[in-house]
Structures are given as C-alpha cells and as structure tokens.
Scaffold this motif. Structure first.
Motif, PDB file in Angstrom:
ATOM      1  N   VAL A 182      33.043  22.473  47.093  1.00 16.63           N
ATOM      2  CA  VAL A 182      33.376  23.860  46.791  1.00 16.63           C
ATOM      3  C   VAL A 182      34.317  24.673  47.485  1.00 16.63           C
ATOM      4  O   VAL A 182      35.201  25.163  46.840  1.00 16.63           O
ATOM      5  N   ASN A 183      34.443  24.278  48.680  1.00 12.91           N
ATOM      6  CA  ASN A 183      35.334  25.009  49.732  1.00 12.91           C
ATOM      7  C   ASN A 183      36.968  24.352  49.382  1.00 12.91           C
ATOM      8  O   ASN A 183      37.844  25.330  49.086  1.00 12.91           O
ATOM      9  N   ILE A 184      36.859  23.152  49.236  1.00 11.11           N
ATOM     10  CA  ILE A 184      38.173  22.335  48.625  1.00 11.11           C
ATOM     11  C   ILE A 184      38.763  22.776  47.263  1.00 11.11           C
ATOM     12  O   ILE A 184      40.014  23.212  47.207  1.00 11.11           O
ATOM     13  N   VAL A 185      37.862  23.422  46.474  1.00 12.92           N
ATOM     14  CA  VAL A 185      38.298  23.829  45.143  1.00 12.92           C
ATOM     15  C   VAL A 185      38.769  25.252  45.205  1.00 12.92           C
ATOM     16  O   VAL A 185      39.748  25.531  44.689  1.00 12.92           O
ATOM     17  N   LEU A 186      38.024  25.946  45.954  1.00 15.67           N
ATOM     18  CA  LEU A 186      38.354  27.364  45.998  1.00 15.67           C
ATOM     19  C   LEU A 186      39.289  27.939  47.138  1.00 15.67           C
ATOM     20  O   LEU A 186      40.101  29.007  46.888  1.00 15.67           O
ATOM     21  N   ASP A 187      39.491  27.081  48.113  1.00 16.56           N
ATOM     22  CA  ASP A 187      40.539  27.232  48.859  1.00 16.56           C
ATOM     23  C   ASP A 187      42.155  27.457  48.231  1.00 16.56           C
ATOM     24  O   ASP A 187      42.503  28.587  48.724  1.00 16.56           O
ATOM     25  N   PRO A 188      42.512  26.475  47.658  1.00 10.19           N
ATOM     26  CA  PRO A 188      43.952  26.870  46.938  1.00 10.19           C
ATOM     27  C   PRO A 188      43.816  27.775  46.012  1.00 10.19           C
ATOM     28  O   PRO A 188      44.688  28.784  45.751  1.00 10.19           O
ATOM     29  N   LEU A 189      42.619  28.144  45.029  1.00  9.10           N
ATOM     30  CA  LEU A 189      42.754  29.291  44.178  1.00  9.10           C
ATOM     31  C   LEU A 189      42.698  30.453  44.850  1.00  9.10           C
ATOM     32  O   LEU A 189      43.531  31.587  44.377  1.00  9.10           O
ATOM     33  N   PHE A 190      41.948  30.796  46.015  1.00 10.28           N
ATOM     34  CA  PHE A 190      42.137  32.090  46.719  1.00 10.28           C
ATOM     35  C   PHE A 190      43.323  32.134  47.547  1.00 10.28           C
ATOM     36  O   PHE A 190      43.626  33.630  47.430  1.00 10.28           O
ATOM     37  N   ILE A 191      43.742  31.221  48.137  1.00 13.51           N
ATOM     38  CA  ILE A 191      44.869  31.273  48.817  1.00 13.51           C
ATOM     39  C   ILE A 191      46.112  31.594  47.988  1.00 13.51           C
ATOM     40  O   ILE A 191      47.168  32.472  48.456  1.00 13.51           O
ATOM     41  N   PHE A 192      46.414  30.452  47.249  1.00 18.78           N
ATOM     42  CA  PHE A 192      47.741  30.321  46.397  1.00 18.78           C
ATOM     43  C   PHE A 192      47.677  31.130  45.105  1.00 18.78           C
ATOM     44  O   PHE A 192      48.488  31.987  44.701  1.00 18.78           O
ATOM     45  N   GLY A 193      46.529  31.312  44.471  1.00 16.29           N
ATOM     46  CA  GLY A 193      46.241  31.886  43.062  1.00 16.29           C
ATOM     47  C   GLY A 193      46.040  33.372  43.508  1.00 16.29           C
ATOM     48  O   GLY A 193      46.716  34.048  42.803  1.00 16.29           O
ATOM     49  N   GLY A 197      45.029  35.346  51.147  1.00 19.67           N
ATOM     50  CA  GLY A 197      45.227  35.082  52.544  1.00 19.67           C
ATOM     51  C   GLY A 197      43.974  34.564  53.379  1.00 19.67           C
ATOM     52  O   GLY A 197      43.540  33.712  52.810  1.00 19.67           O
ATOM     53  N   MET A 198      43.879  35.056  54.487  1.00 15.76           N
ATOM     54  CA  MET A 198      42.866  34.545  55.398  1.00 15.76           C
ATOM     55  C   MET A 198      41.308  34.882  54.857  1.00 15.76           C
ATOM     56  O   MET A 198      40.613  34.132  55.216  1.00 15.76           O
ATOM     57  N   MET A 199      41.462  36.152  54.282  1.00 19.35           N
ATOM     58  CA  MET A 199      39.917  36.301  53.624  1.00 19.35           C
ATOM     59  C   MET A 199      39.647  35.223  52.449  1.00 19.35           C
ATOM     60  O   MET A 199      38.521  34.846  52.401  1.00 19.35           O
ATOM     61  N   GLY A 200      40.595  34.930  51.760  1.00 11.05           N
ATOM     62  CA  GLY A 200      40.418  33.978  50.833  1.00 11.05           C
ATOM     63  C   GLY A 200      40.076  32.691  51.460  1.00 11.05           C
ATOM     64  O   GLY A 200      38.781  31.910  50.707  1.00 11.05           O
ATOM     65  N   ALA A 201      40.600  31.927  52.335  1.00 10.26           N
ATOM     66  CA  ALA A 201      40.041  30.927  53.255  1.00 10.26           C
ATOM     67  C   ALA A 201      38.713  30.972  53.545  1.00 10.26           C
ATOM     68  O   ALA A 201      37.850  30.224  53.480  1.00 10.26           O
ATOM     69  N   ALA A 202      38.487  32.295  54.019  1.00 13.22           N
ATOM     70  CA  ALA A 202      37.061  32.417  54.769  1.00 13.22           C
ATOM     71  C   ALA A 202      36.154  32.479  53.476  1.00 13.22           C
ATOM     72  O   ALA A 202      35.012  32.025  53.901  1.00 13.22           O
ATOM     73  N   VAL A 203      36.397  33.177  52.567  1.00 17.28           N
ATOM     74  CA  VAL A 203      35.365  33.368  51.495  1.00 17.28           C
ATOM     75  C   VAL A 203      35.196  31.957  50.763  1.00 17.28           C
ATOM     76  O   VAL A 203      33.709  31.560  50.470  1.00 17.28           O
ATOM     77  N   ALA A 204      35.999  31.138  50.533  1.00 13.60           N
ATOM     78  CA  ALA A 204      35.802  29.971  50.019  1.00 13.60           C
ATOM     79  C   ALA A 204      34.891  29.082  51.177  1.00 13.60           C
ATOM     80  O   ALA A 204      34.056  28.392  50.618  1.00 13.60           O
ATOM     81  N   THR A 205      35.056  29.096  52.323  1.00 13.03           N
ATOM     82  CA  THR A 205      34.107  28.454  53.290  1.00 13.03           C
ATOM     83  C   THR A 205      32.810  28.990  53.251  1.00 13.03           C
ATOM     84  O   THR A 205      31.754  28.116  53.110  1.00 13.03           O
TER      85      THR A 205
END
Length: 483
Positions: A182-193, A197-205
């Motif tokens: 779930v983290n791996i899938v959501l990280d690029p979506l939240f960070i690049f899509g 930023g840092m919030m996206g990486a944390a929320v994915a985690t």
C-alpha cells in the motif's frame, strides 16, 4: 488448543525448522524496514524535495525507531515467553501474556503519540532538525502525520512476533507485506501525482500501517495454538515483568540506535559546519542526508540478521522448555553461519557498489559532493558489517534462551557505550570523518565480547540436562547456569 499443535517444533529437522520460521520473519522485518526507505527513495527523486527531504527524513527516522523499540520489546518478549510456555505446557500463561501485551501496546502507543505531538519542535531540534530552515520545515510536515500513525505502527509491529509464536509466520509476513505494498503504491501517487510533498510520503506510510494493524486484529480473533479468552485482556503485572525482561534486548537494540543517531546527527551538524565544503549553507544538509541513507541500508542488513535470529525464537524457546538443548545448540550453529554469510554479502555490496547505491537516492539531481560523500560513507561506515551481523545474531539468540540479563548487557555495551561513546569522541580528533569511524570500531570491540559469549553458550548447551529438568512441563524455567 493443546500442546500437540506446536509439537513439530521438537521433532522437525532443525534446518527445516529454521527455514520455515526465519524466512517469513526476515521478509516481515525487511518489509518493515523498507517502509521508511521507500519514502526516502521517492522523496530523493522528487525534484521539489531532493536532499532537503532526505535530510528531513533522516531527522524523523529515529523517532519512528523509538516507537518500534517499545513495540518489539512487548512483541518479541511476549513471543519468547509464549514459545517457552507452550513448550512446557503452560497454556494459561501463554494466553494471559498475549492479552496483557495487546493492552500494554495500545496504551503505550497512545501515550507516545501524544508526547510526539506535544513536543514536536523540541524533539526535532534534538535530532538535528535545525541544520537549516528548509530541512526543519519539511521535517515538521513529515513528523506530524507519522506521529498520528504511531498507534497503528506499534500495534502491527508488536503483534507480528506474537503471531509467529502462535505458529503462523506466513501470516505475519503477509500482513506486513500488504501494508508495505500500500505504501509503495501510494507514495508516487501522493508525491508526484498530488504533489503533497512530505505529507504525501507520511500519509502513504500511515495507510499501510493501518492495514497491517487491521490484519493483526483479525488474527487475534482466529489464533491457532493459543485460545484467547475474555480474561486474557487484562494487565497481569507478574507476567508482564517476565516477558518484558525477555524483550528488553530488542528494546535496547532499537532505542540505543536512536541514541546513536541523535549523537551522530548532532556531531554531523557541529563538525560539518567546520568542513570546508559542508560548512557552506547550500551544502550543510548533505552529510546528514547521506548518513541517513547509509543507516537505512544498514537497517536492511540488520533486519535480515535480526529476522534470522527472531525466526529461531519459537523453536529455541519451545525446545528449551521441552528439555532439548541439543536442538537449541544446532539452531545456534546454523544461525551463526547464516549471519556470517549475510554480513559478508553486505560487505561486498557496500565496498564494490557504493556509487550505484547512492545513485538510487537521487544523486543525479544533486551536486558532486553528494555522490562523493555517499561513496566514502558507505565504504567506511559499513566496512565491518560482517561482524555486526554475527554480533546481532548472538544478542538475539541469548534472548530466545531466556538469558535476558546477558543479552541486555552485551547489547547495552555495543549500542550505548561503544555506539554513542565513539560517535561523540572520535570526531574530536578526526572531525567529520570520526562519525564514520565510530561504527566499525564499535563492531570490532563488540565482536571480541561476543566471541567469548558464543564459546560459553556452546558449553552451556552441551551440558547434559537432569532427568528432573527434562521432565518438567509445568513452567518455563531453565535450571541451569546463566551467562
């Protein structure tokens, strides 16, 4: 269920037994370690975050380790205690310790999350967050969301070894893997899509951690070797004292890493400011970002080492409880050999491929100083990895034998006396390079201690057990000399 459900731990060939438990355990811990490093890889390759985001991630990382330290103290200690209890036929102690551990984990995780949120600025400053303003800003953003996820993270990590002790290492692995995916899938979506930023990486985690925690709750309702009852979910102080003592080594190995990282981050900040290159504002965050990356790689290696040892806990604990020290000795031999192989492979990777490793973390978008320091850091800081893995395996094997004092004492010497001490002292004479020298020096000195412990452990496990000890099934106590 009765004791026979786990009887294979006493009869299955030790090689197969270690493989059956260690492989899922290694994968589970690897996946847990990858949670943070996956964030860092995506952050590093986002041009609007880059090495500032990497440095911010490095600042926050020790605080996730604090949460992990408390979780594994509860979970690993309970795992060892439950395994010994089942081996000696004490089903009541097993189910009560699990219920008590669940309650303790929930309460401690909520307390830690509140403390993090209440003292955010001071905590981040303590771990070097004020190396520059941009790093501090990004660290605050990341830390806020990570703090909110602490209860889910701790619950999943504490229940993972407990699930293994119940005879389900594959489920423990799958639950952690599901969260990581779930983290791996959501990280690029939240960070690049979404450009969060840092919030996206944390929320994915955090979303991955929630899934792992939810699966752990489901398993508690479907346990195999231990039947939980309503009376299980109370805090039993006498039992907690016993299983927490067995988990204190796991706690110290993690919490002392936090102390070492606090010392290292502050020494990097202090002596980096005196460096000709890194004393410049635009490059001041590079040493902290790079050392954080190297530590993450080391955590992957150590996760394998700890996973191999933790995978032995159910088998060793059960056989010690059943009076089969010969099988425990055979597991120890295989564990040491496996640890040496893992450490040797890691040594070859960091010495031969350091440029490729640092390249994964956005080196193409950074200055040449970033790559140069990364290569140096990998080669120096991790040059004694093959000793570090053997040391870690020894600590954790003593834990599975129920030798909490010996395991704790050696771990404390390595992680606090050596790890923190040399990180503070060596920079006085060697400047910024002294931070890098602290790791290999600590591992060499620790191995000297471990060599004596390994020899003594072999002698102890070779001693014939009395008929009285072999026949006892009423409590998990070993009447034998302790280290």
């Amino acid at each position: 269920m009765d004791r026979k459900s786990n009887a294979f731990l006493e009869t299955e060939p030790v090689g197969q037994l270690m493989y059956k438990y260690a492989v899922p355990c290694v994968i589970s811990l690897l996946v847990a370690a990858l949670y943070n490093i996956v964030d860092q890889i995506f952050i590093a390759n986002a041009s609007y975050l880059g090495s500032y985001g990497n440095a911010a991630n490095t600042v926050v990382f020790p605080l996730t380790v604090v949460a992990l330290a408390v979780a594994v103290m509860i979970g690993d200690g309970c795992c060892a205690f439950v395994s010994i209890s089942l081996g000696s036929g004490n089903k009541e102690a097993a189910h009560k310790s699990i219920g008590s551990a669940v309650l303790l984990c929930i309460v401690s995780s909520l307390v830690l999350a509140v403390l993090y949120l209440a003292f955010q600025d001071g905590i981040l400053t303590l771990f070097g967050g004020r190396v520059n303003e941009e790093t501090f800003y990004q660290a605050k953003e990341y830390f806020l969301w990570i703090s909110l996820g602490v209860p889910f993270y701790m619950f999943g990590q504490a229940l993972n070894p407990i699930i293994r002790s119940d005879g389900s290492p594959q489920f423990a692995m799958a639950s952690t893997l599901a969260g990581a995916l779930v983290n791996i899938v959501l990280d690029p979506l939240f960070i690049f899509g979404f450009h969060w930023g840092m919030m996206g990486a944390a929320v994915a985690t955090v979303m991955g951690q929630i899934l792992t925690a939810a699966l752990a709750v489901w398993y508690l309702c479907h346990m195999k070797a231990v039947r939980l009852e309503k009376s299980s979910f109370r805090f039993y102080g006498a039992l907690a004292k016993r299983y927490l003592a067995l988990g204190i080594c796991s706690f110290l190995s993690q919490i002392s890493l936090v102390a070492a990282m606090a010392a290292i981050n502050n020494m990097i900040r202090k002596y980096g400011a005196l460096d000709e290159v890194f004393g410049q504002v635009e490059y001041s965050h590079i040493p902290m970002a790079v050392v954080g990356i190297v530590m993450k790689f080391f955590q992957i290696v150590i996760s394998i080492a700890v996973g191999l040892a933790a995978g032995c806990i159910p088998g060793v604990g059960y056989n010690i409880g059943a009076g089969r020290s010969d099988r425990a000795k055979a597991l120890f031999t295989r564990l040491l050999a496996a640890e040496a192989i893992v450490g040797g492979a890691a040594f070859l990777i960091v010495e031969l491929l350091p440029e490729q490793l640092i390249g994964i973390f956005g080196a193409a978008n950074e200055s040449a100083y970033y790559t140069q320091y990364g290569i140096k850091c990998f080669r120096v800081y991790l040059c004694m990895t093959f000793l570090a893995t053997v040391n870690k395996g020894t600590f954790n094997f003593l834990q599975s034998l129920g030798k909490a004092f010996a395991s704790t004492a050696i771990s404390l010497v390595r992680e606090v006396v050596f790890g923190v001490g040399f990180a503070l002292l060596l920079p006085i004479w060697f400047g910024l390079d002294g931070v890098l020298y602290s790791m290999p020096v600590s591992d060499v000195l620790t191995f000297i201690l471990c060599a004596a412990v390994i020899r003594y452990t072999y002698q102890t496990l070779s001693e014939p057990q009395s008929t009285e000890q072999h026949g006892k099934r009423d409590r998990p106590v070993i009447r034998r000399k302790t280290v």
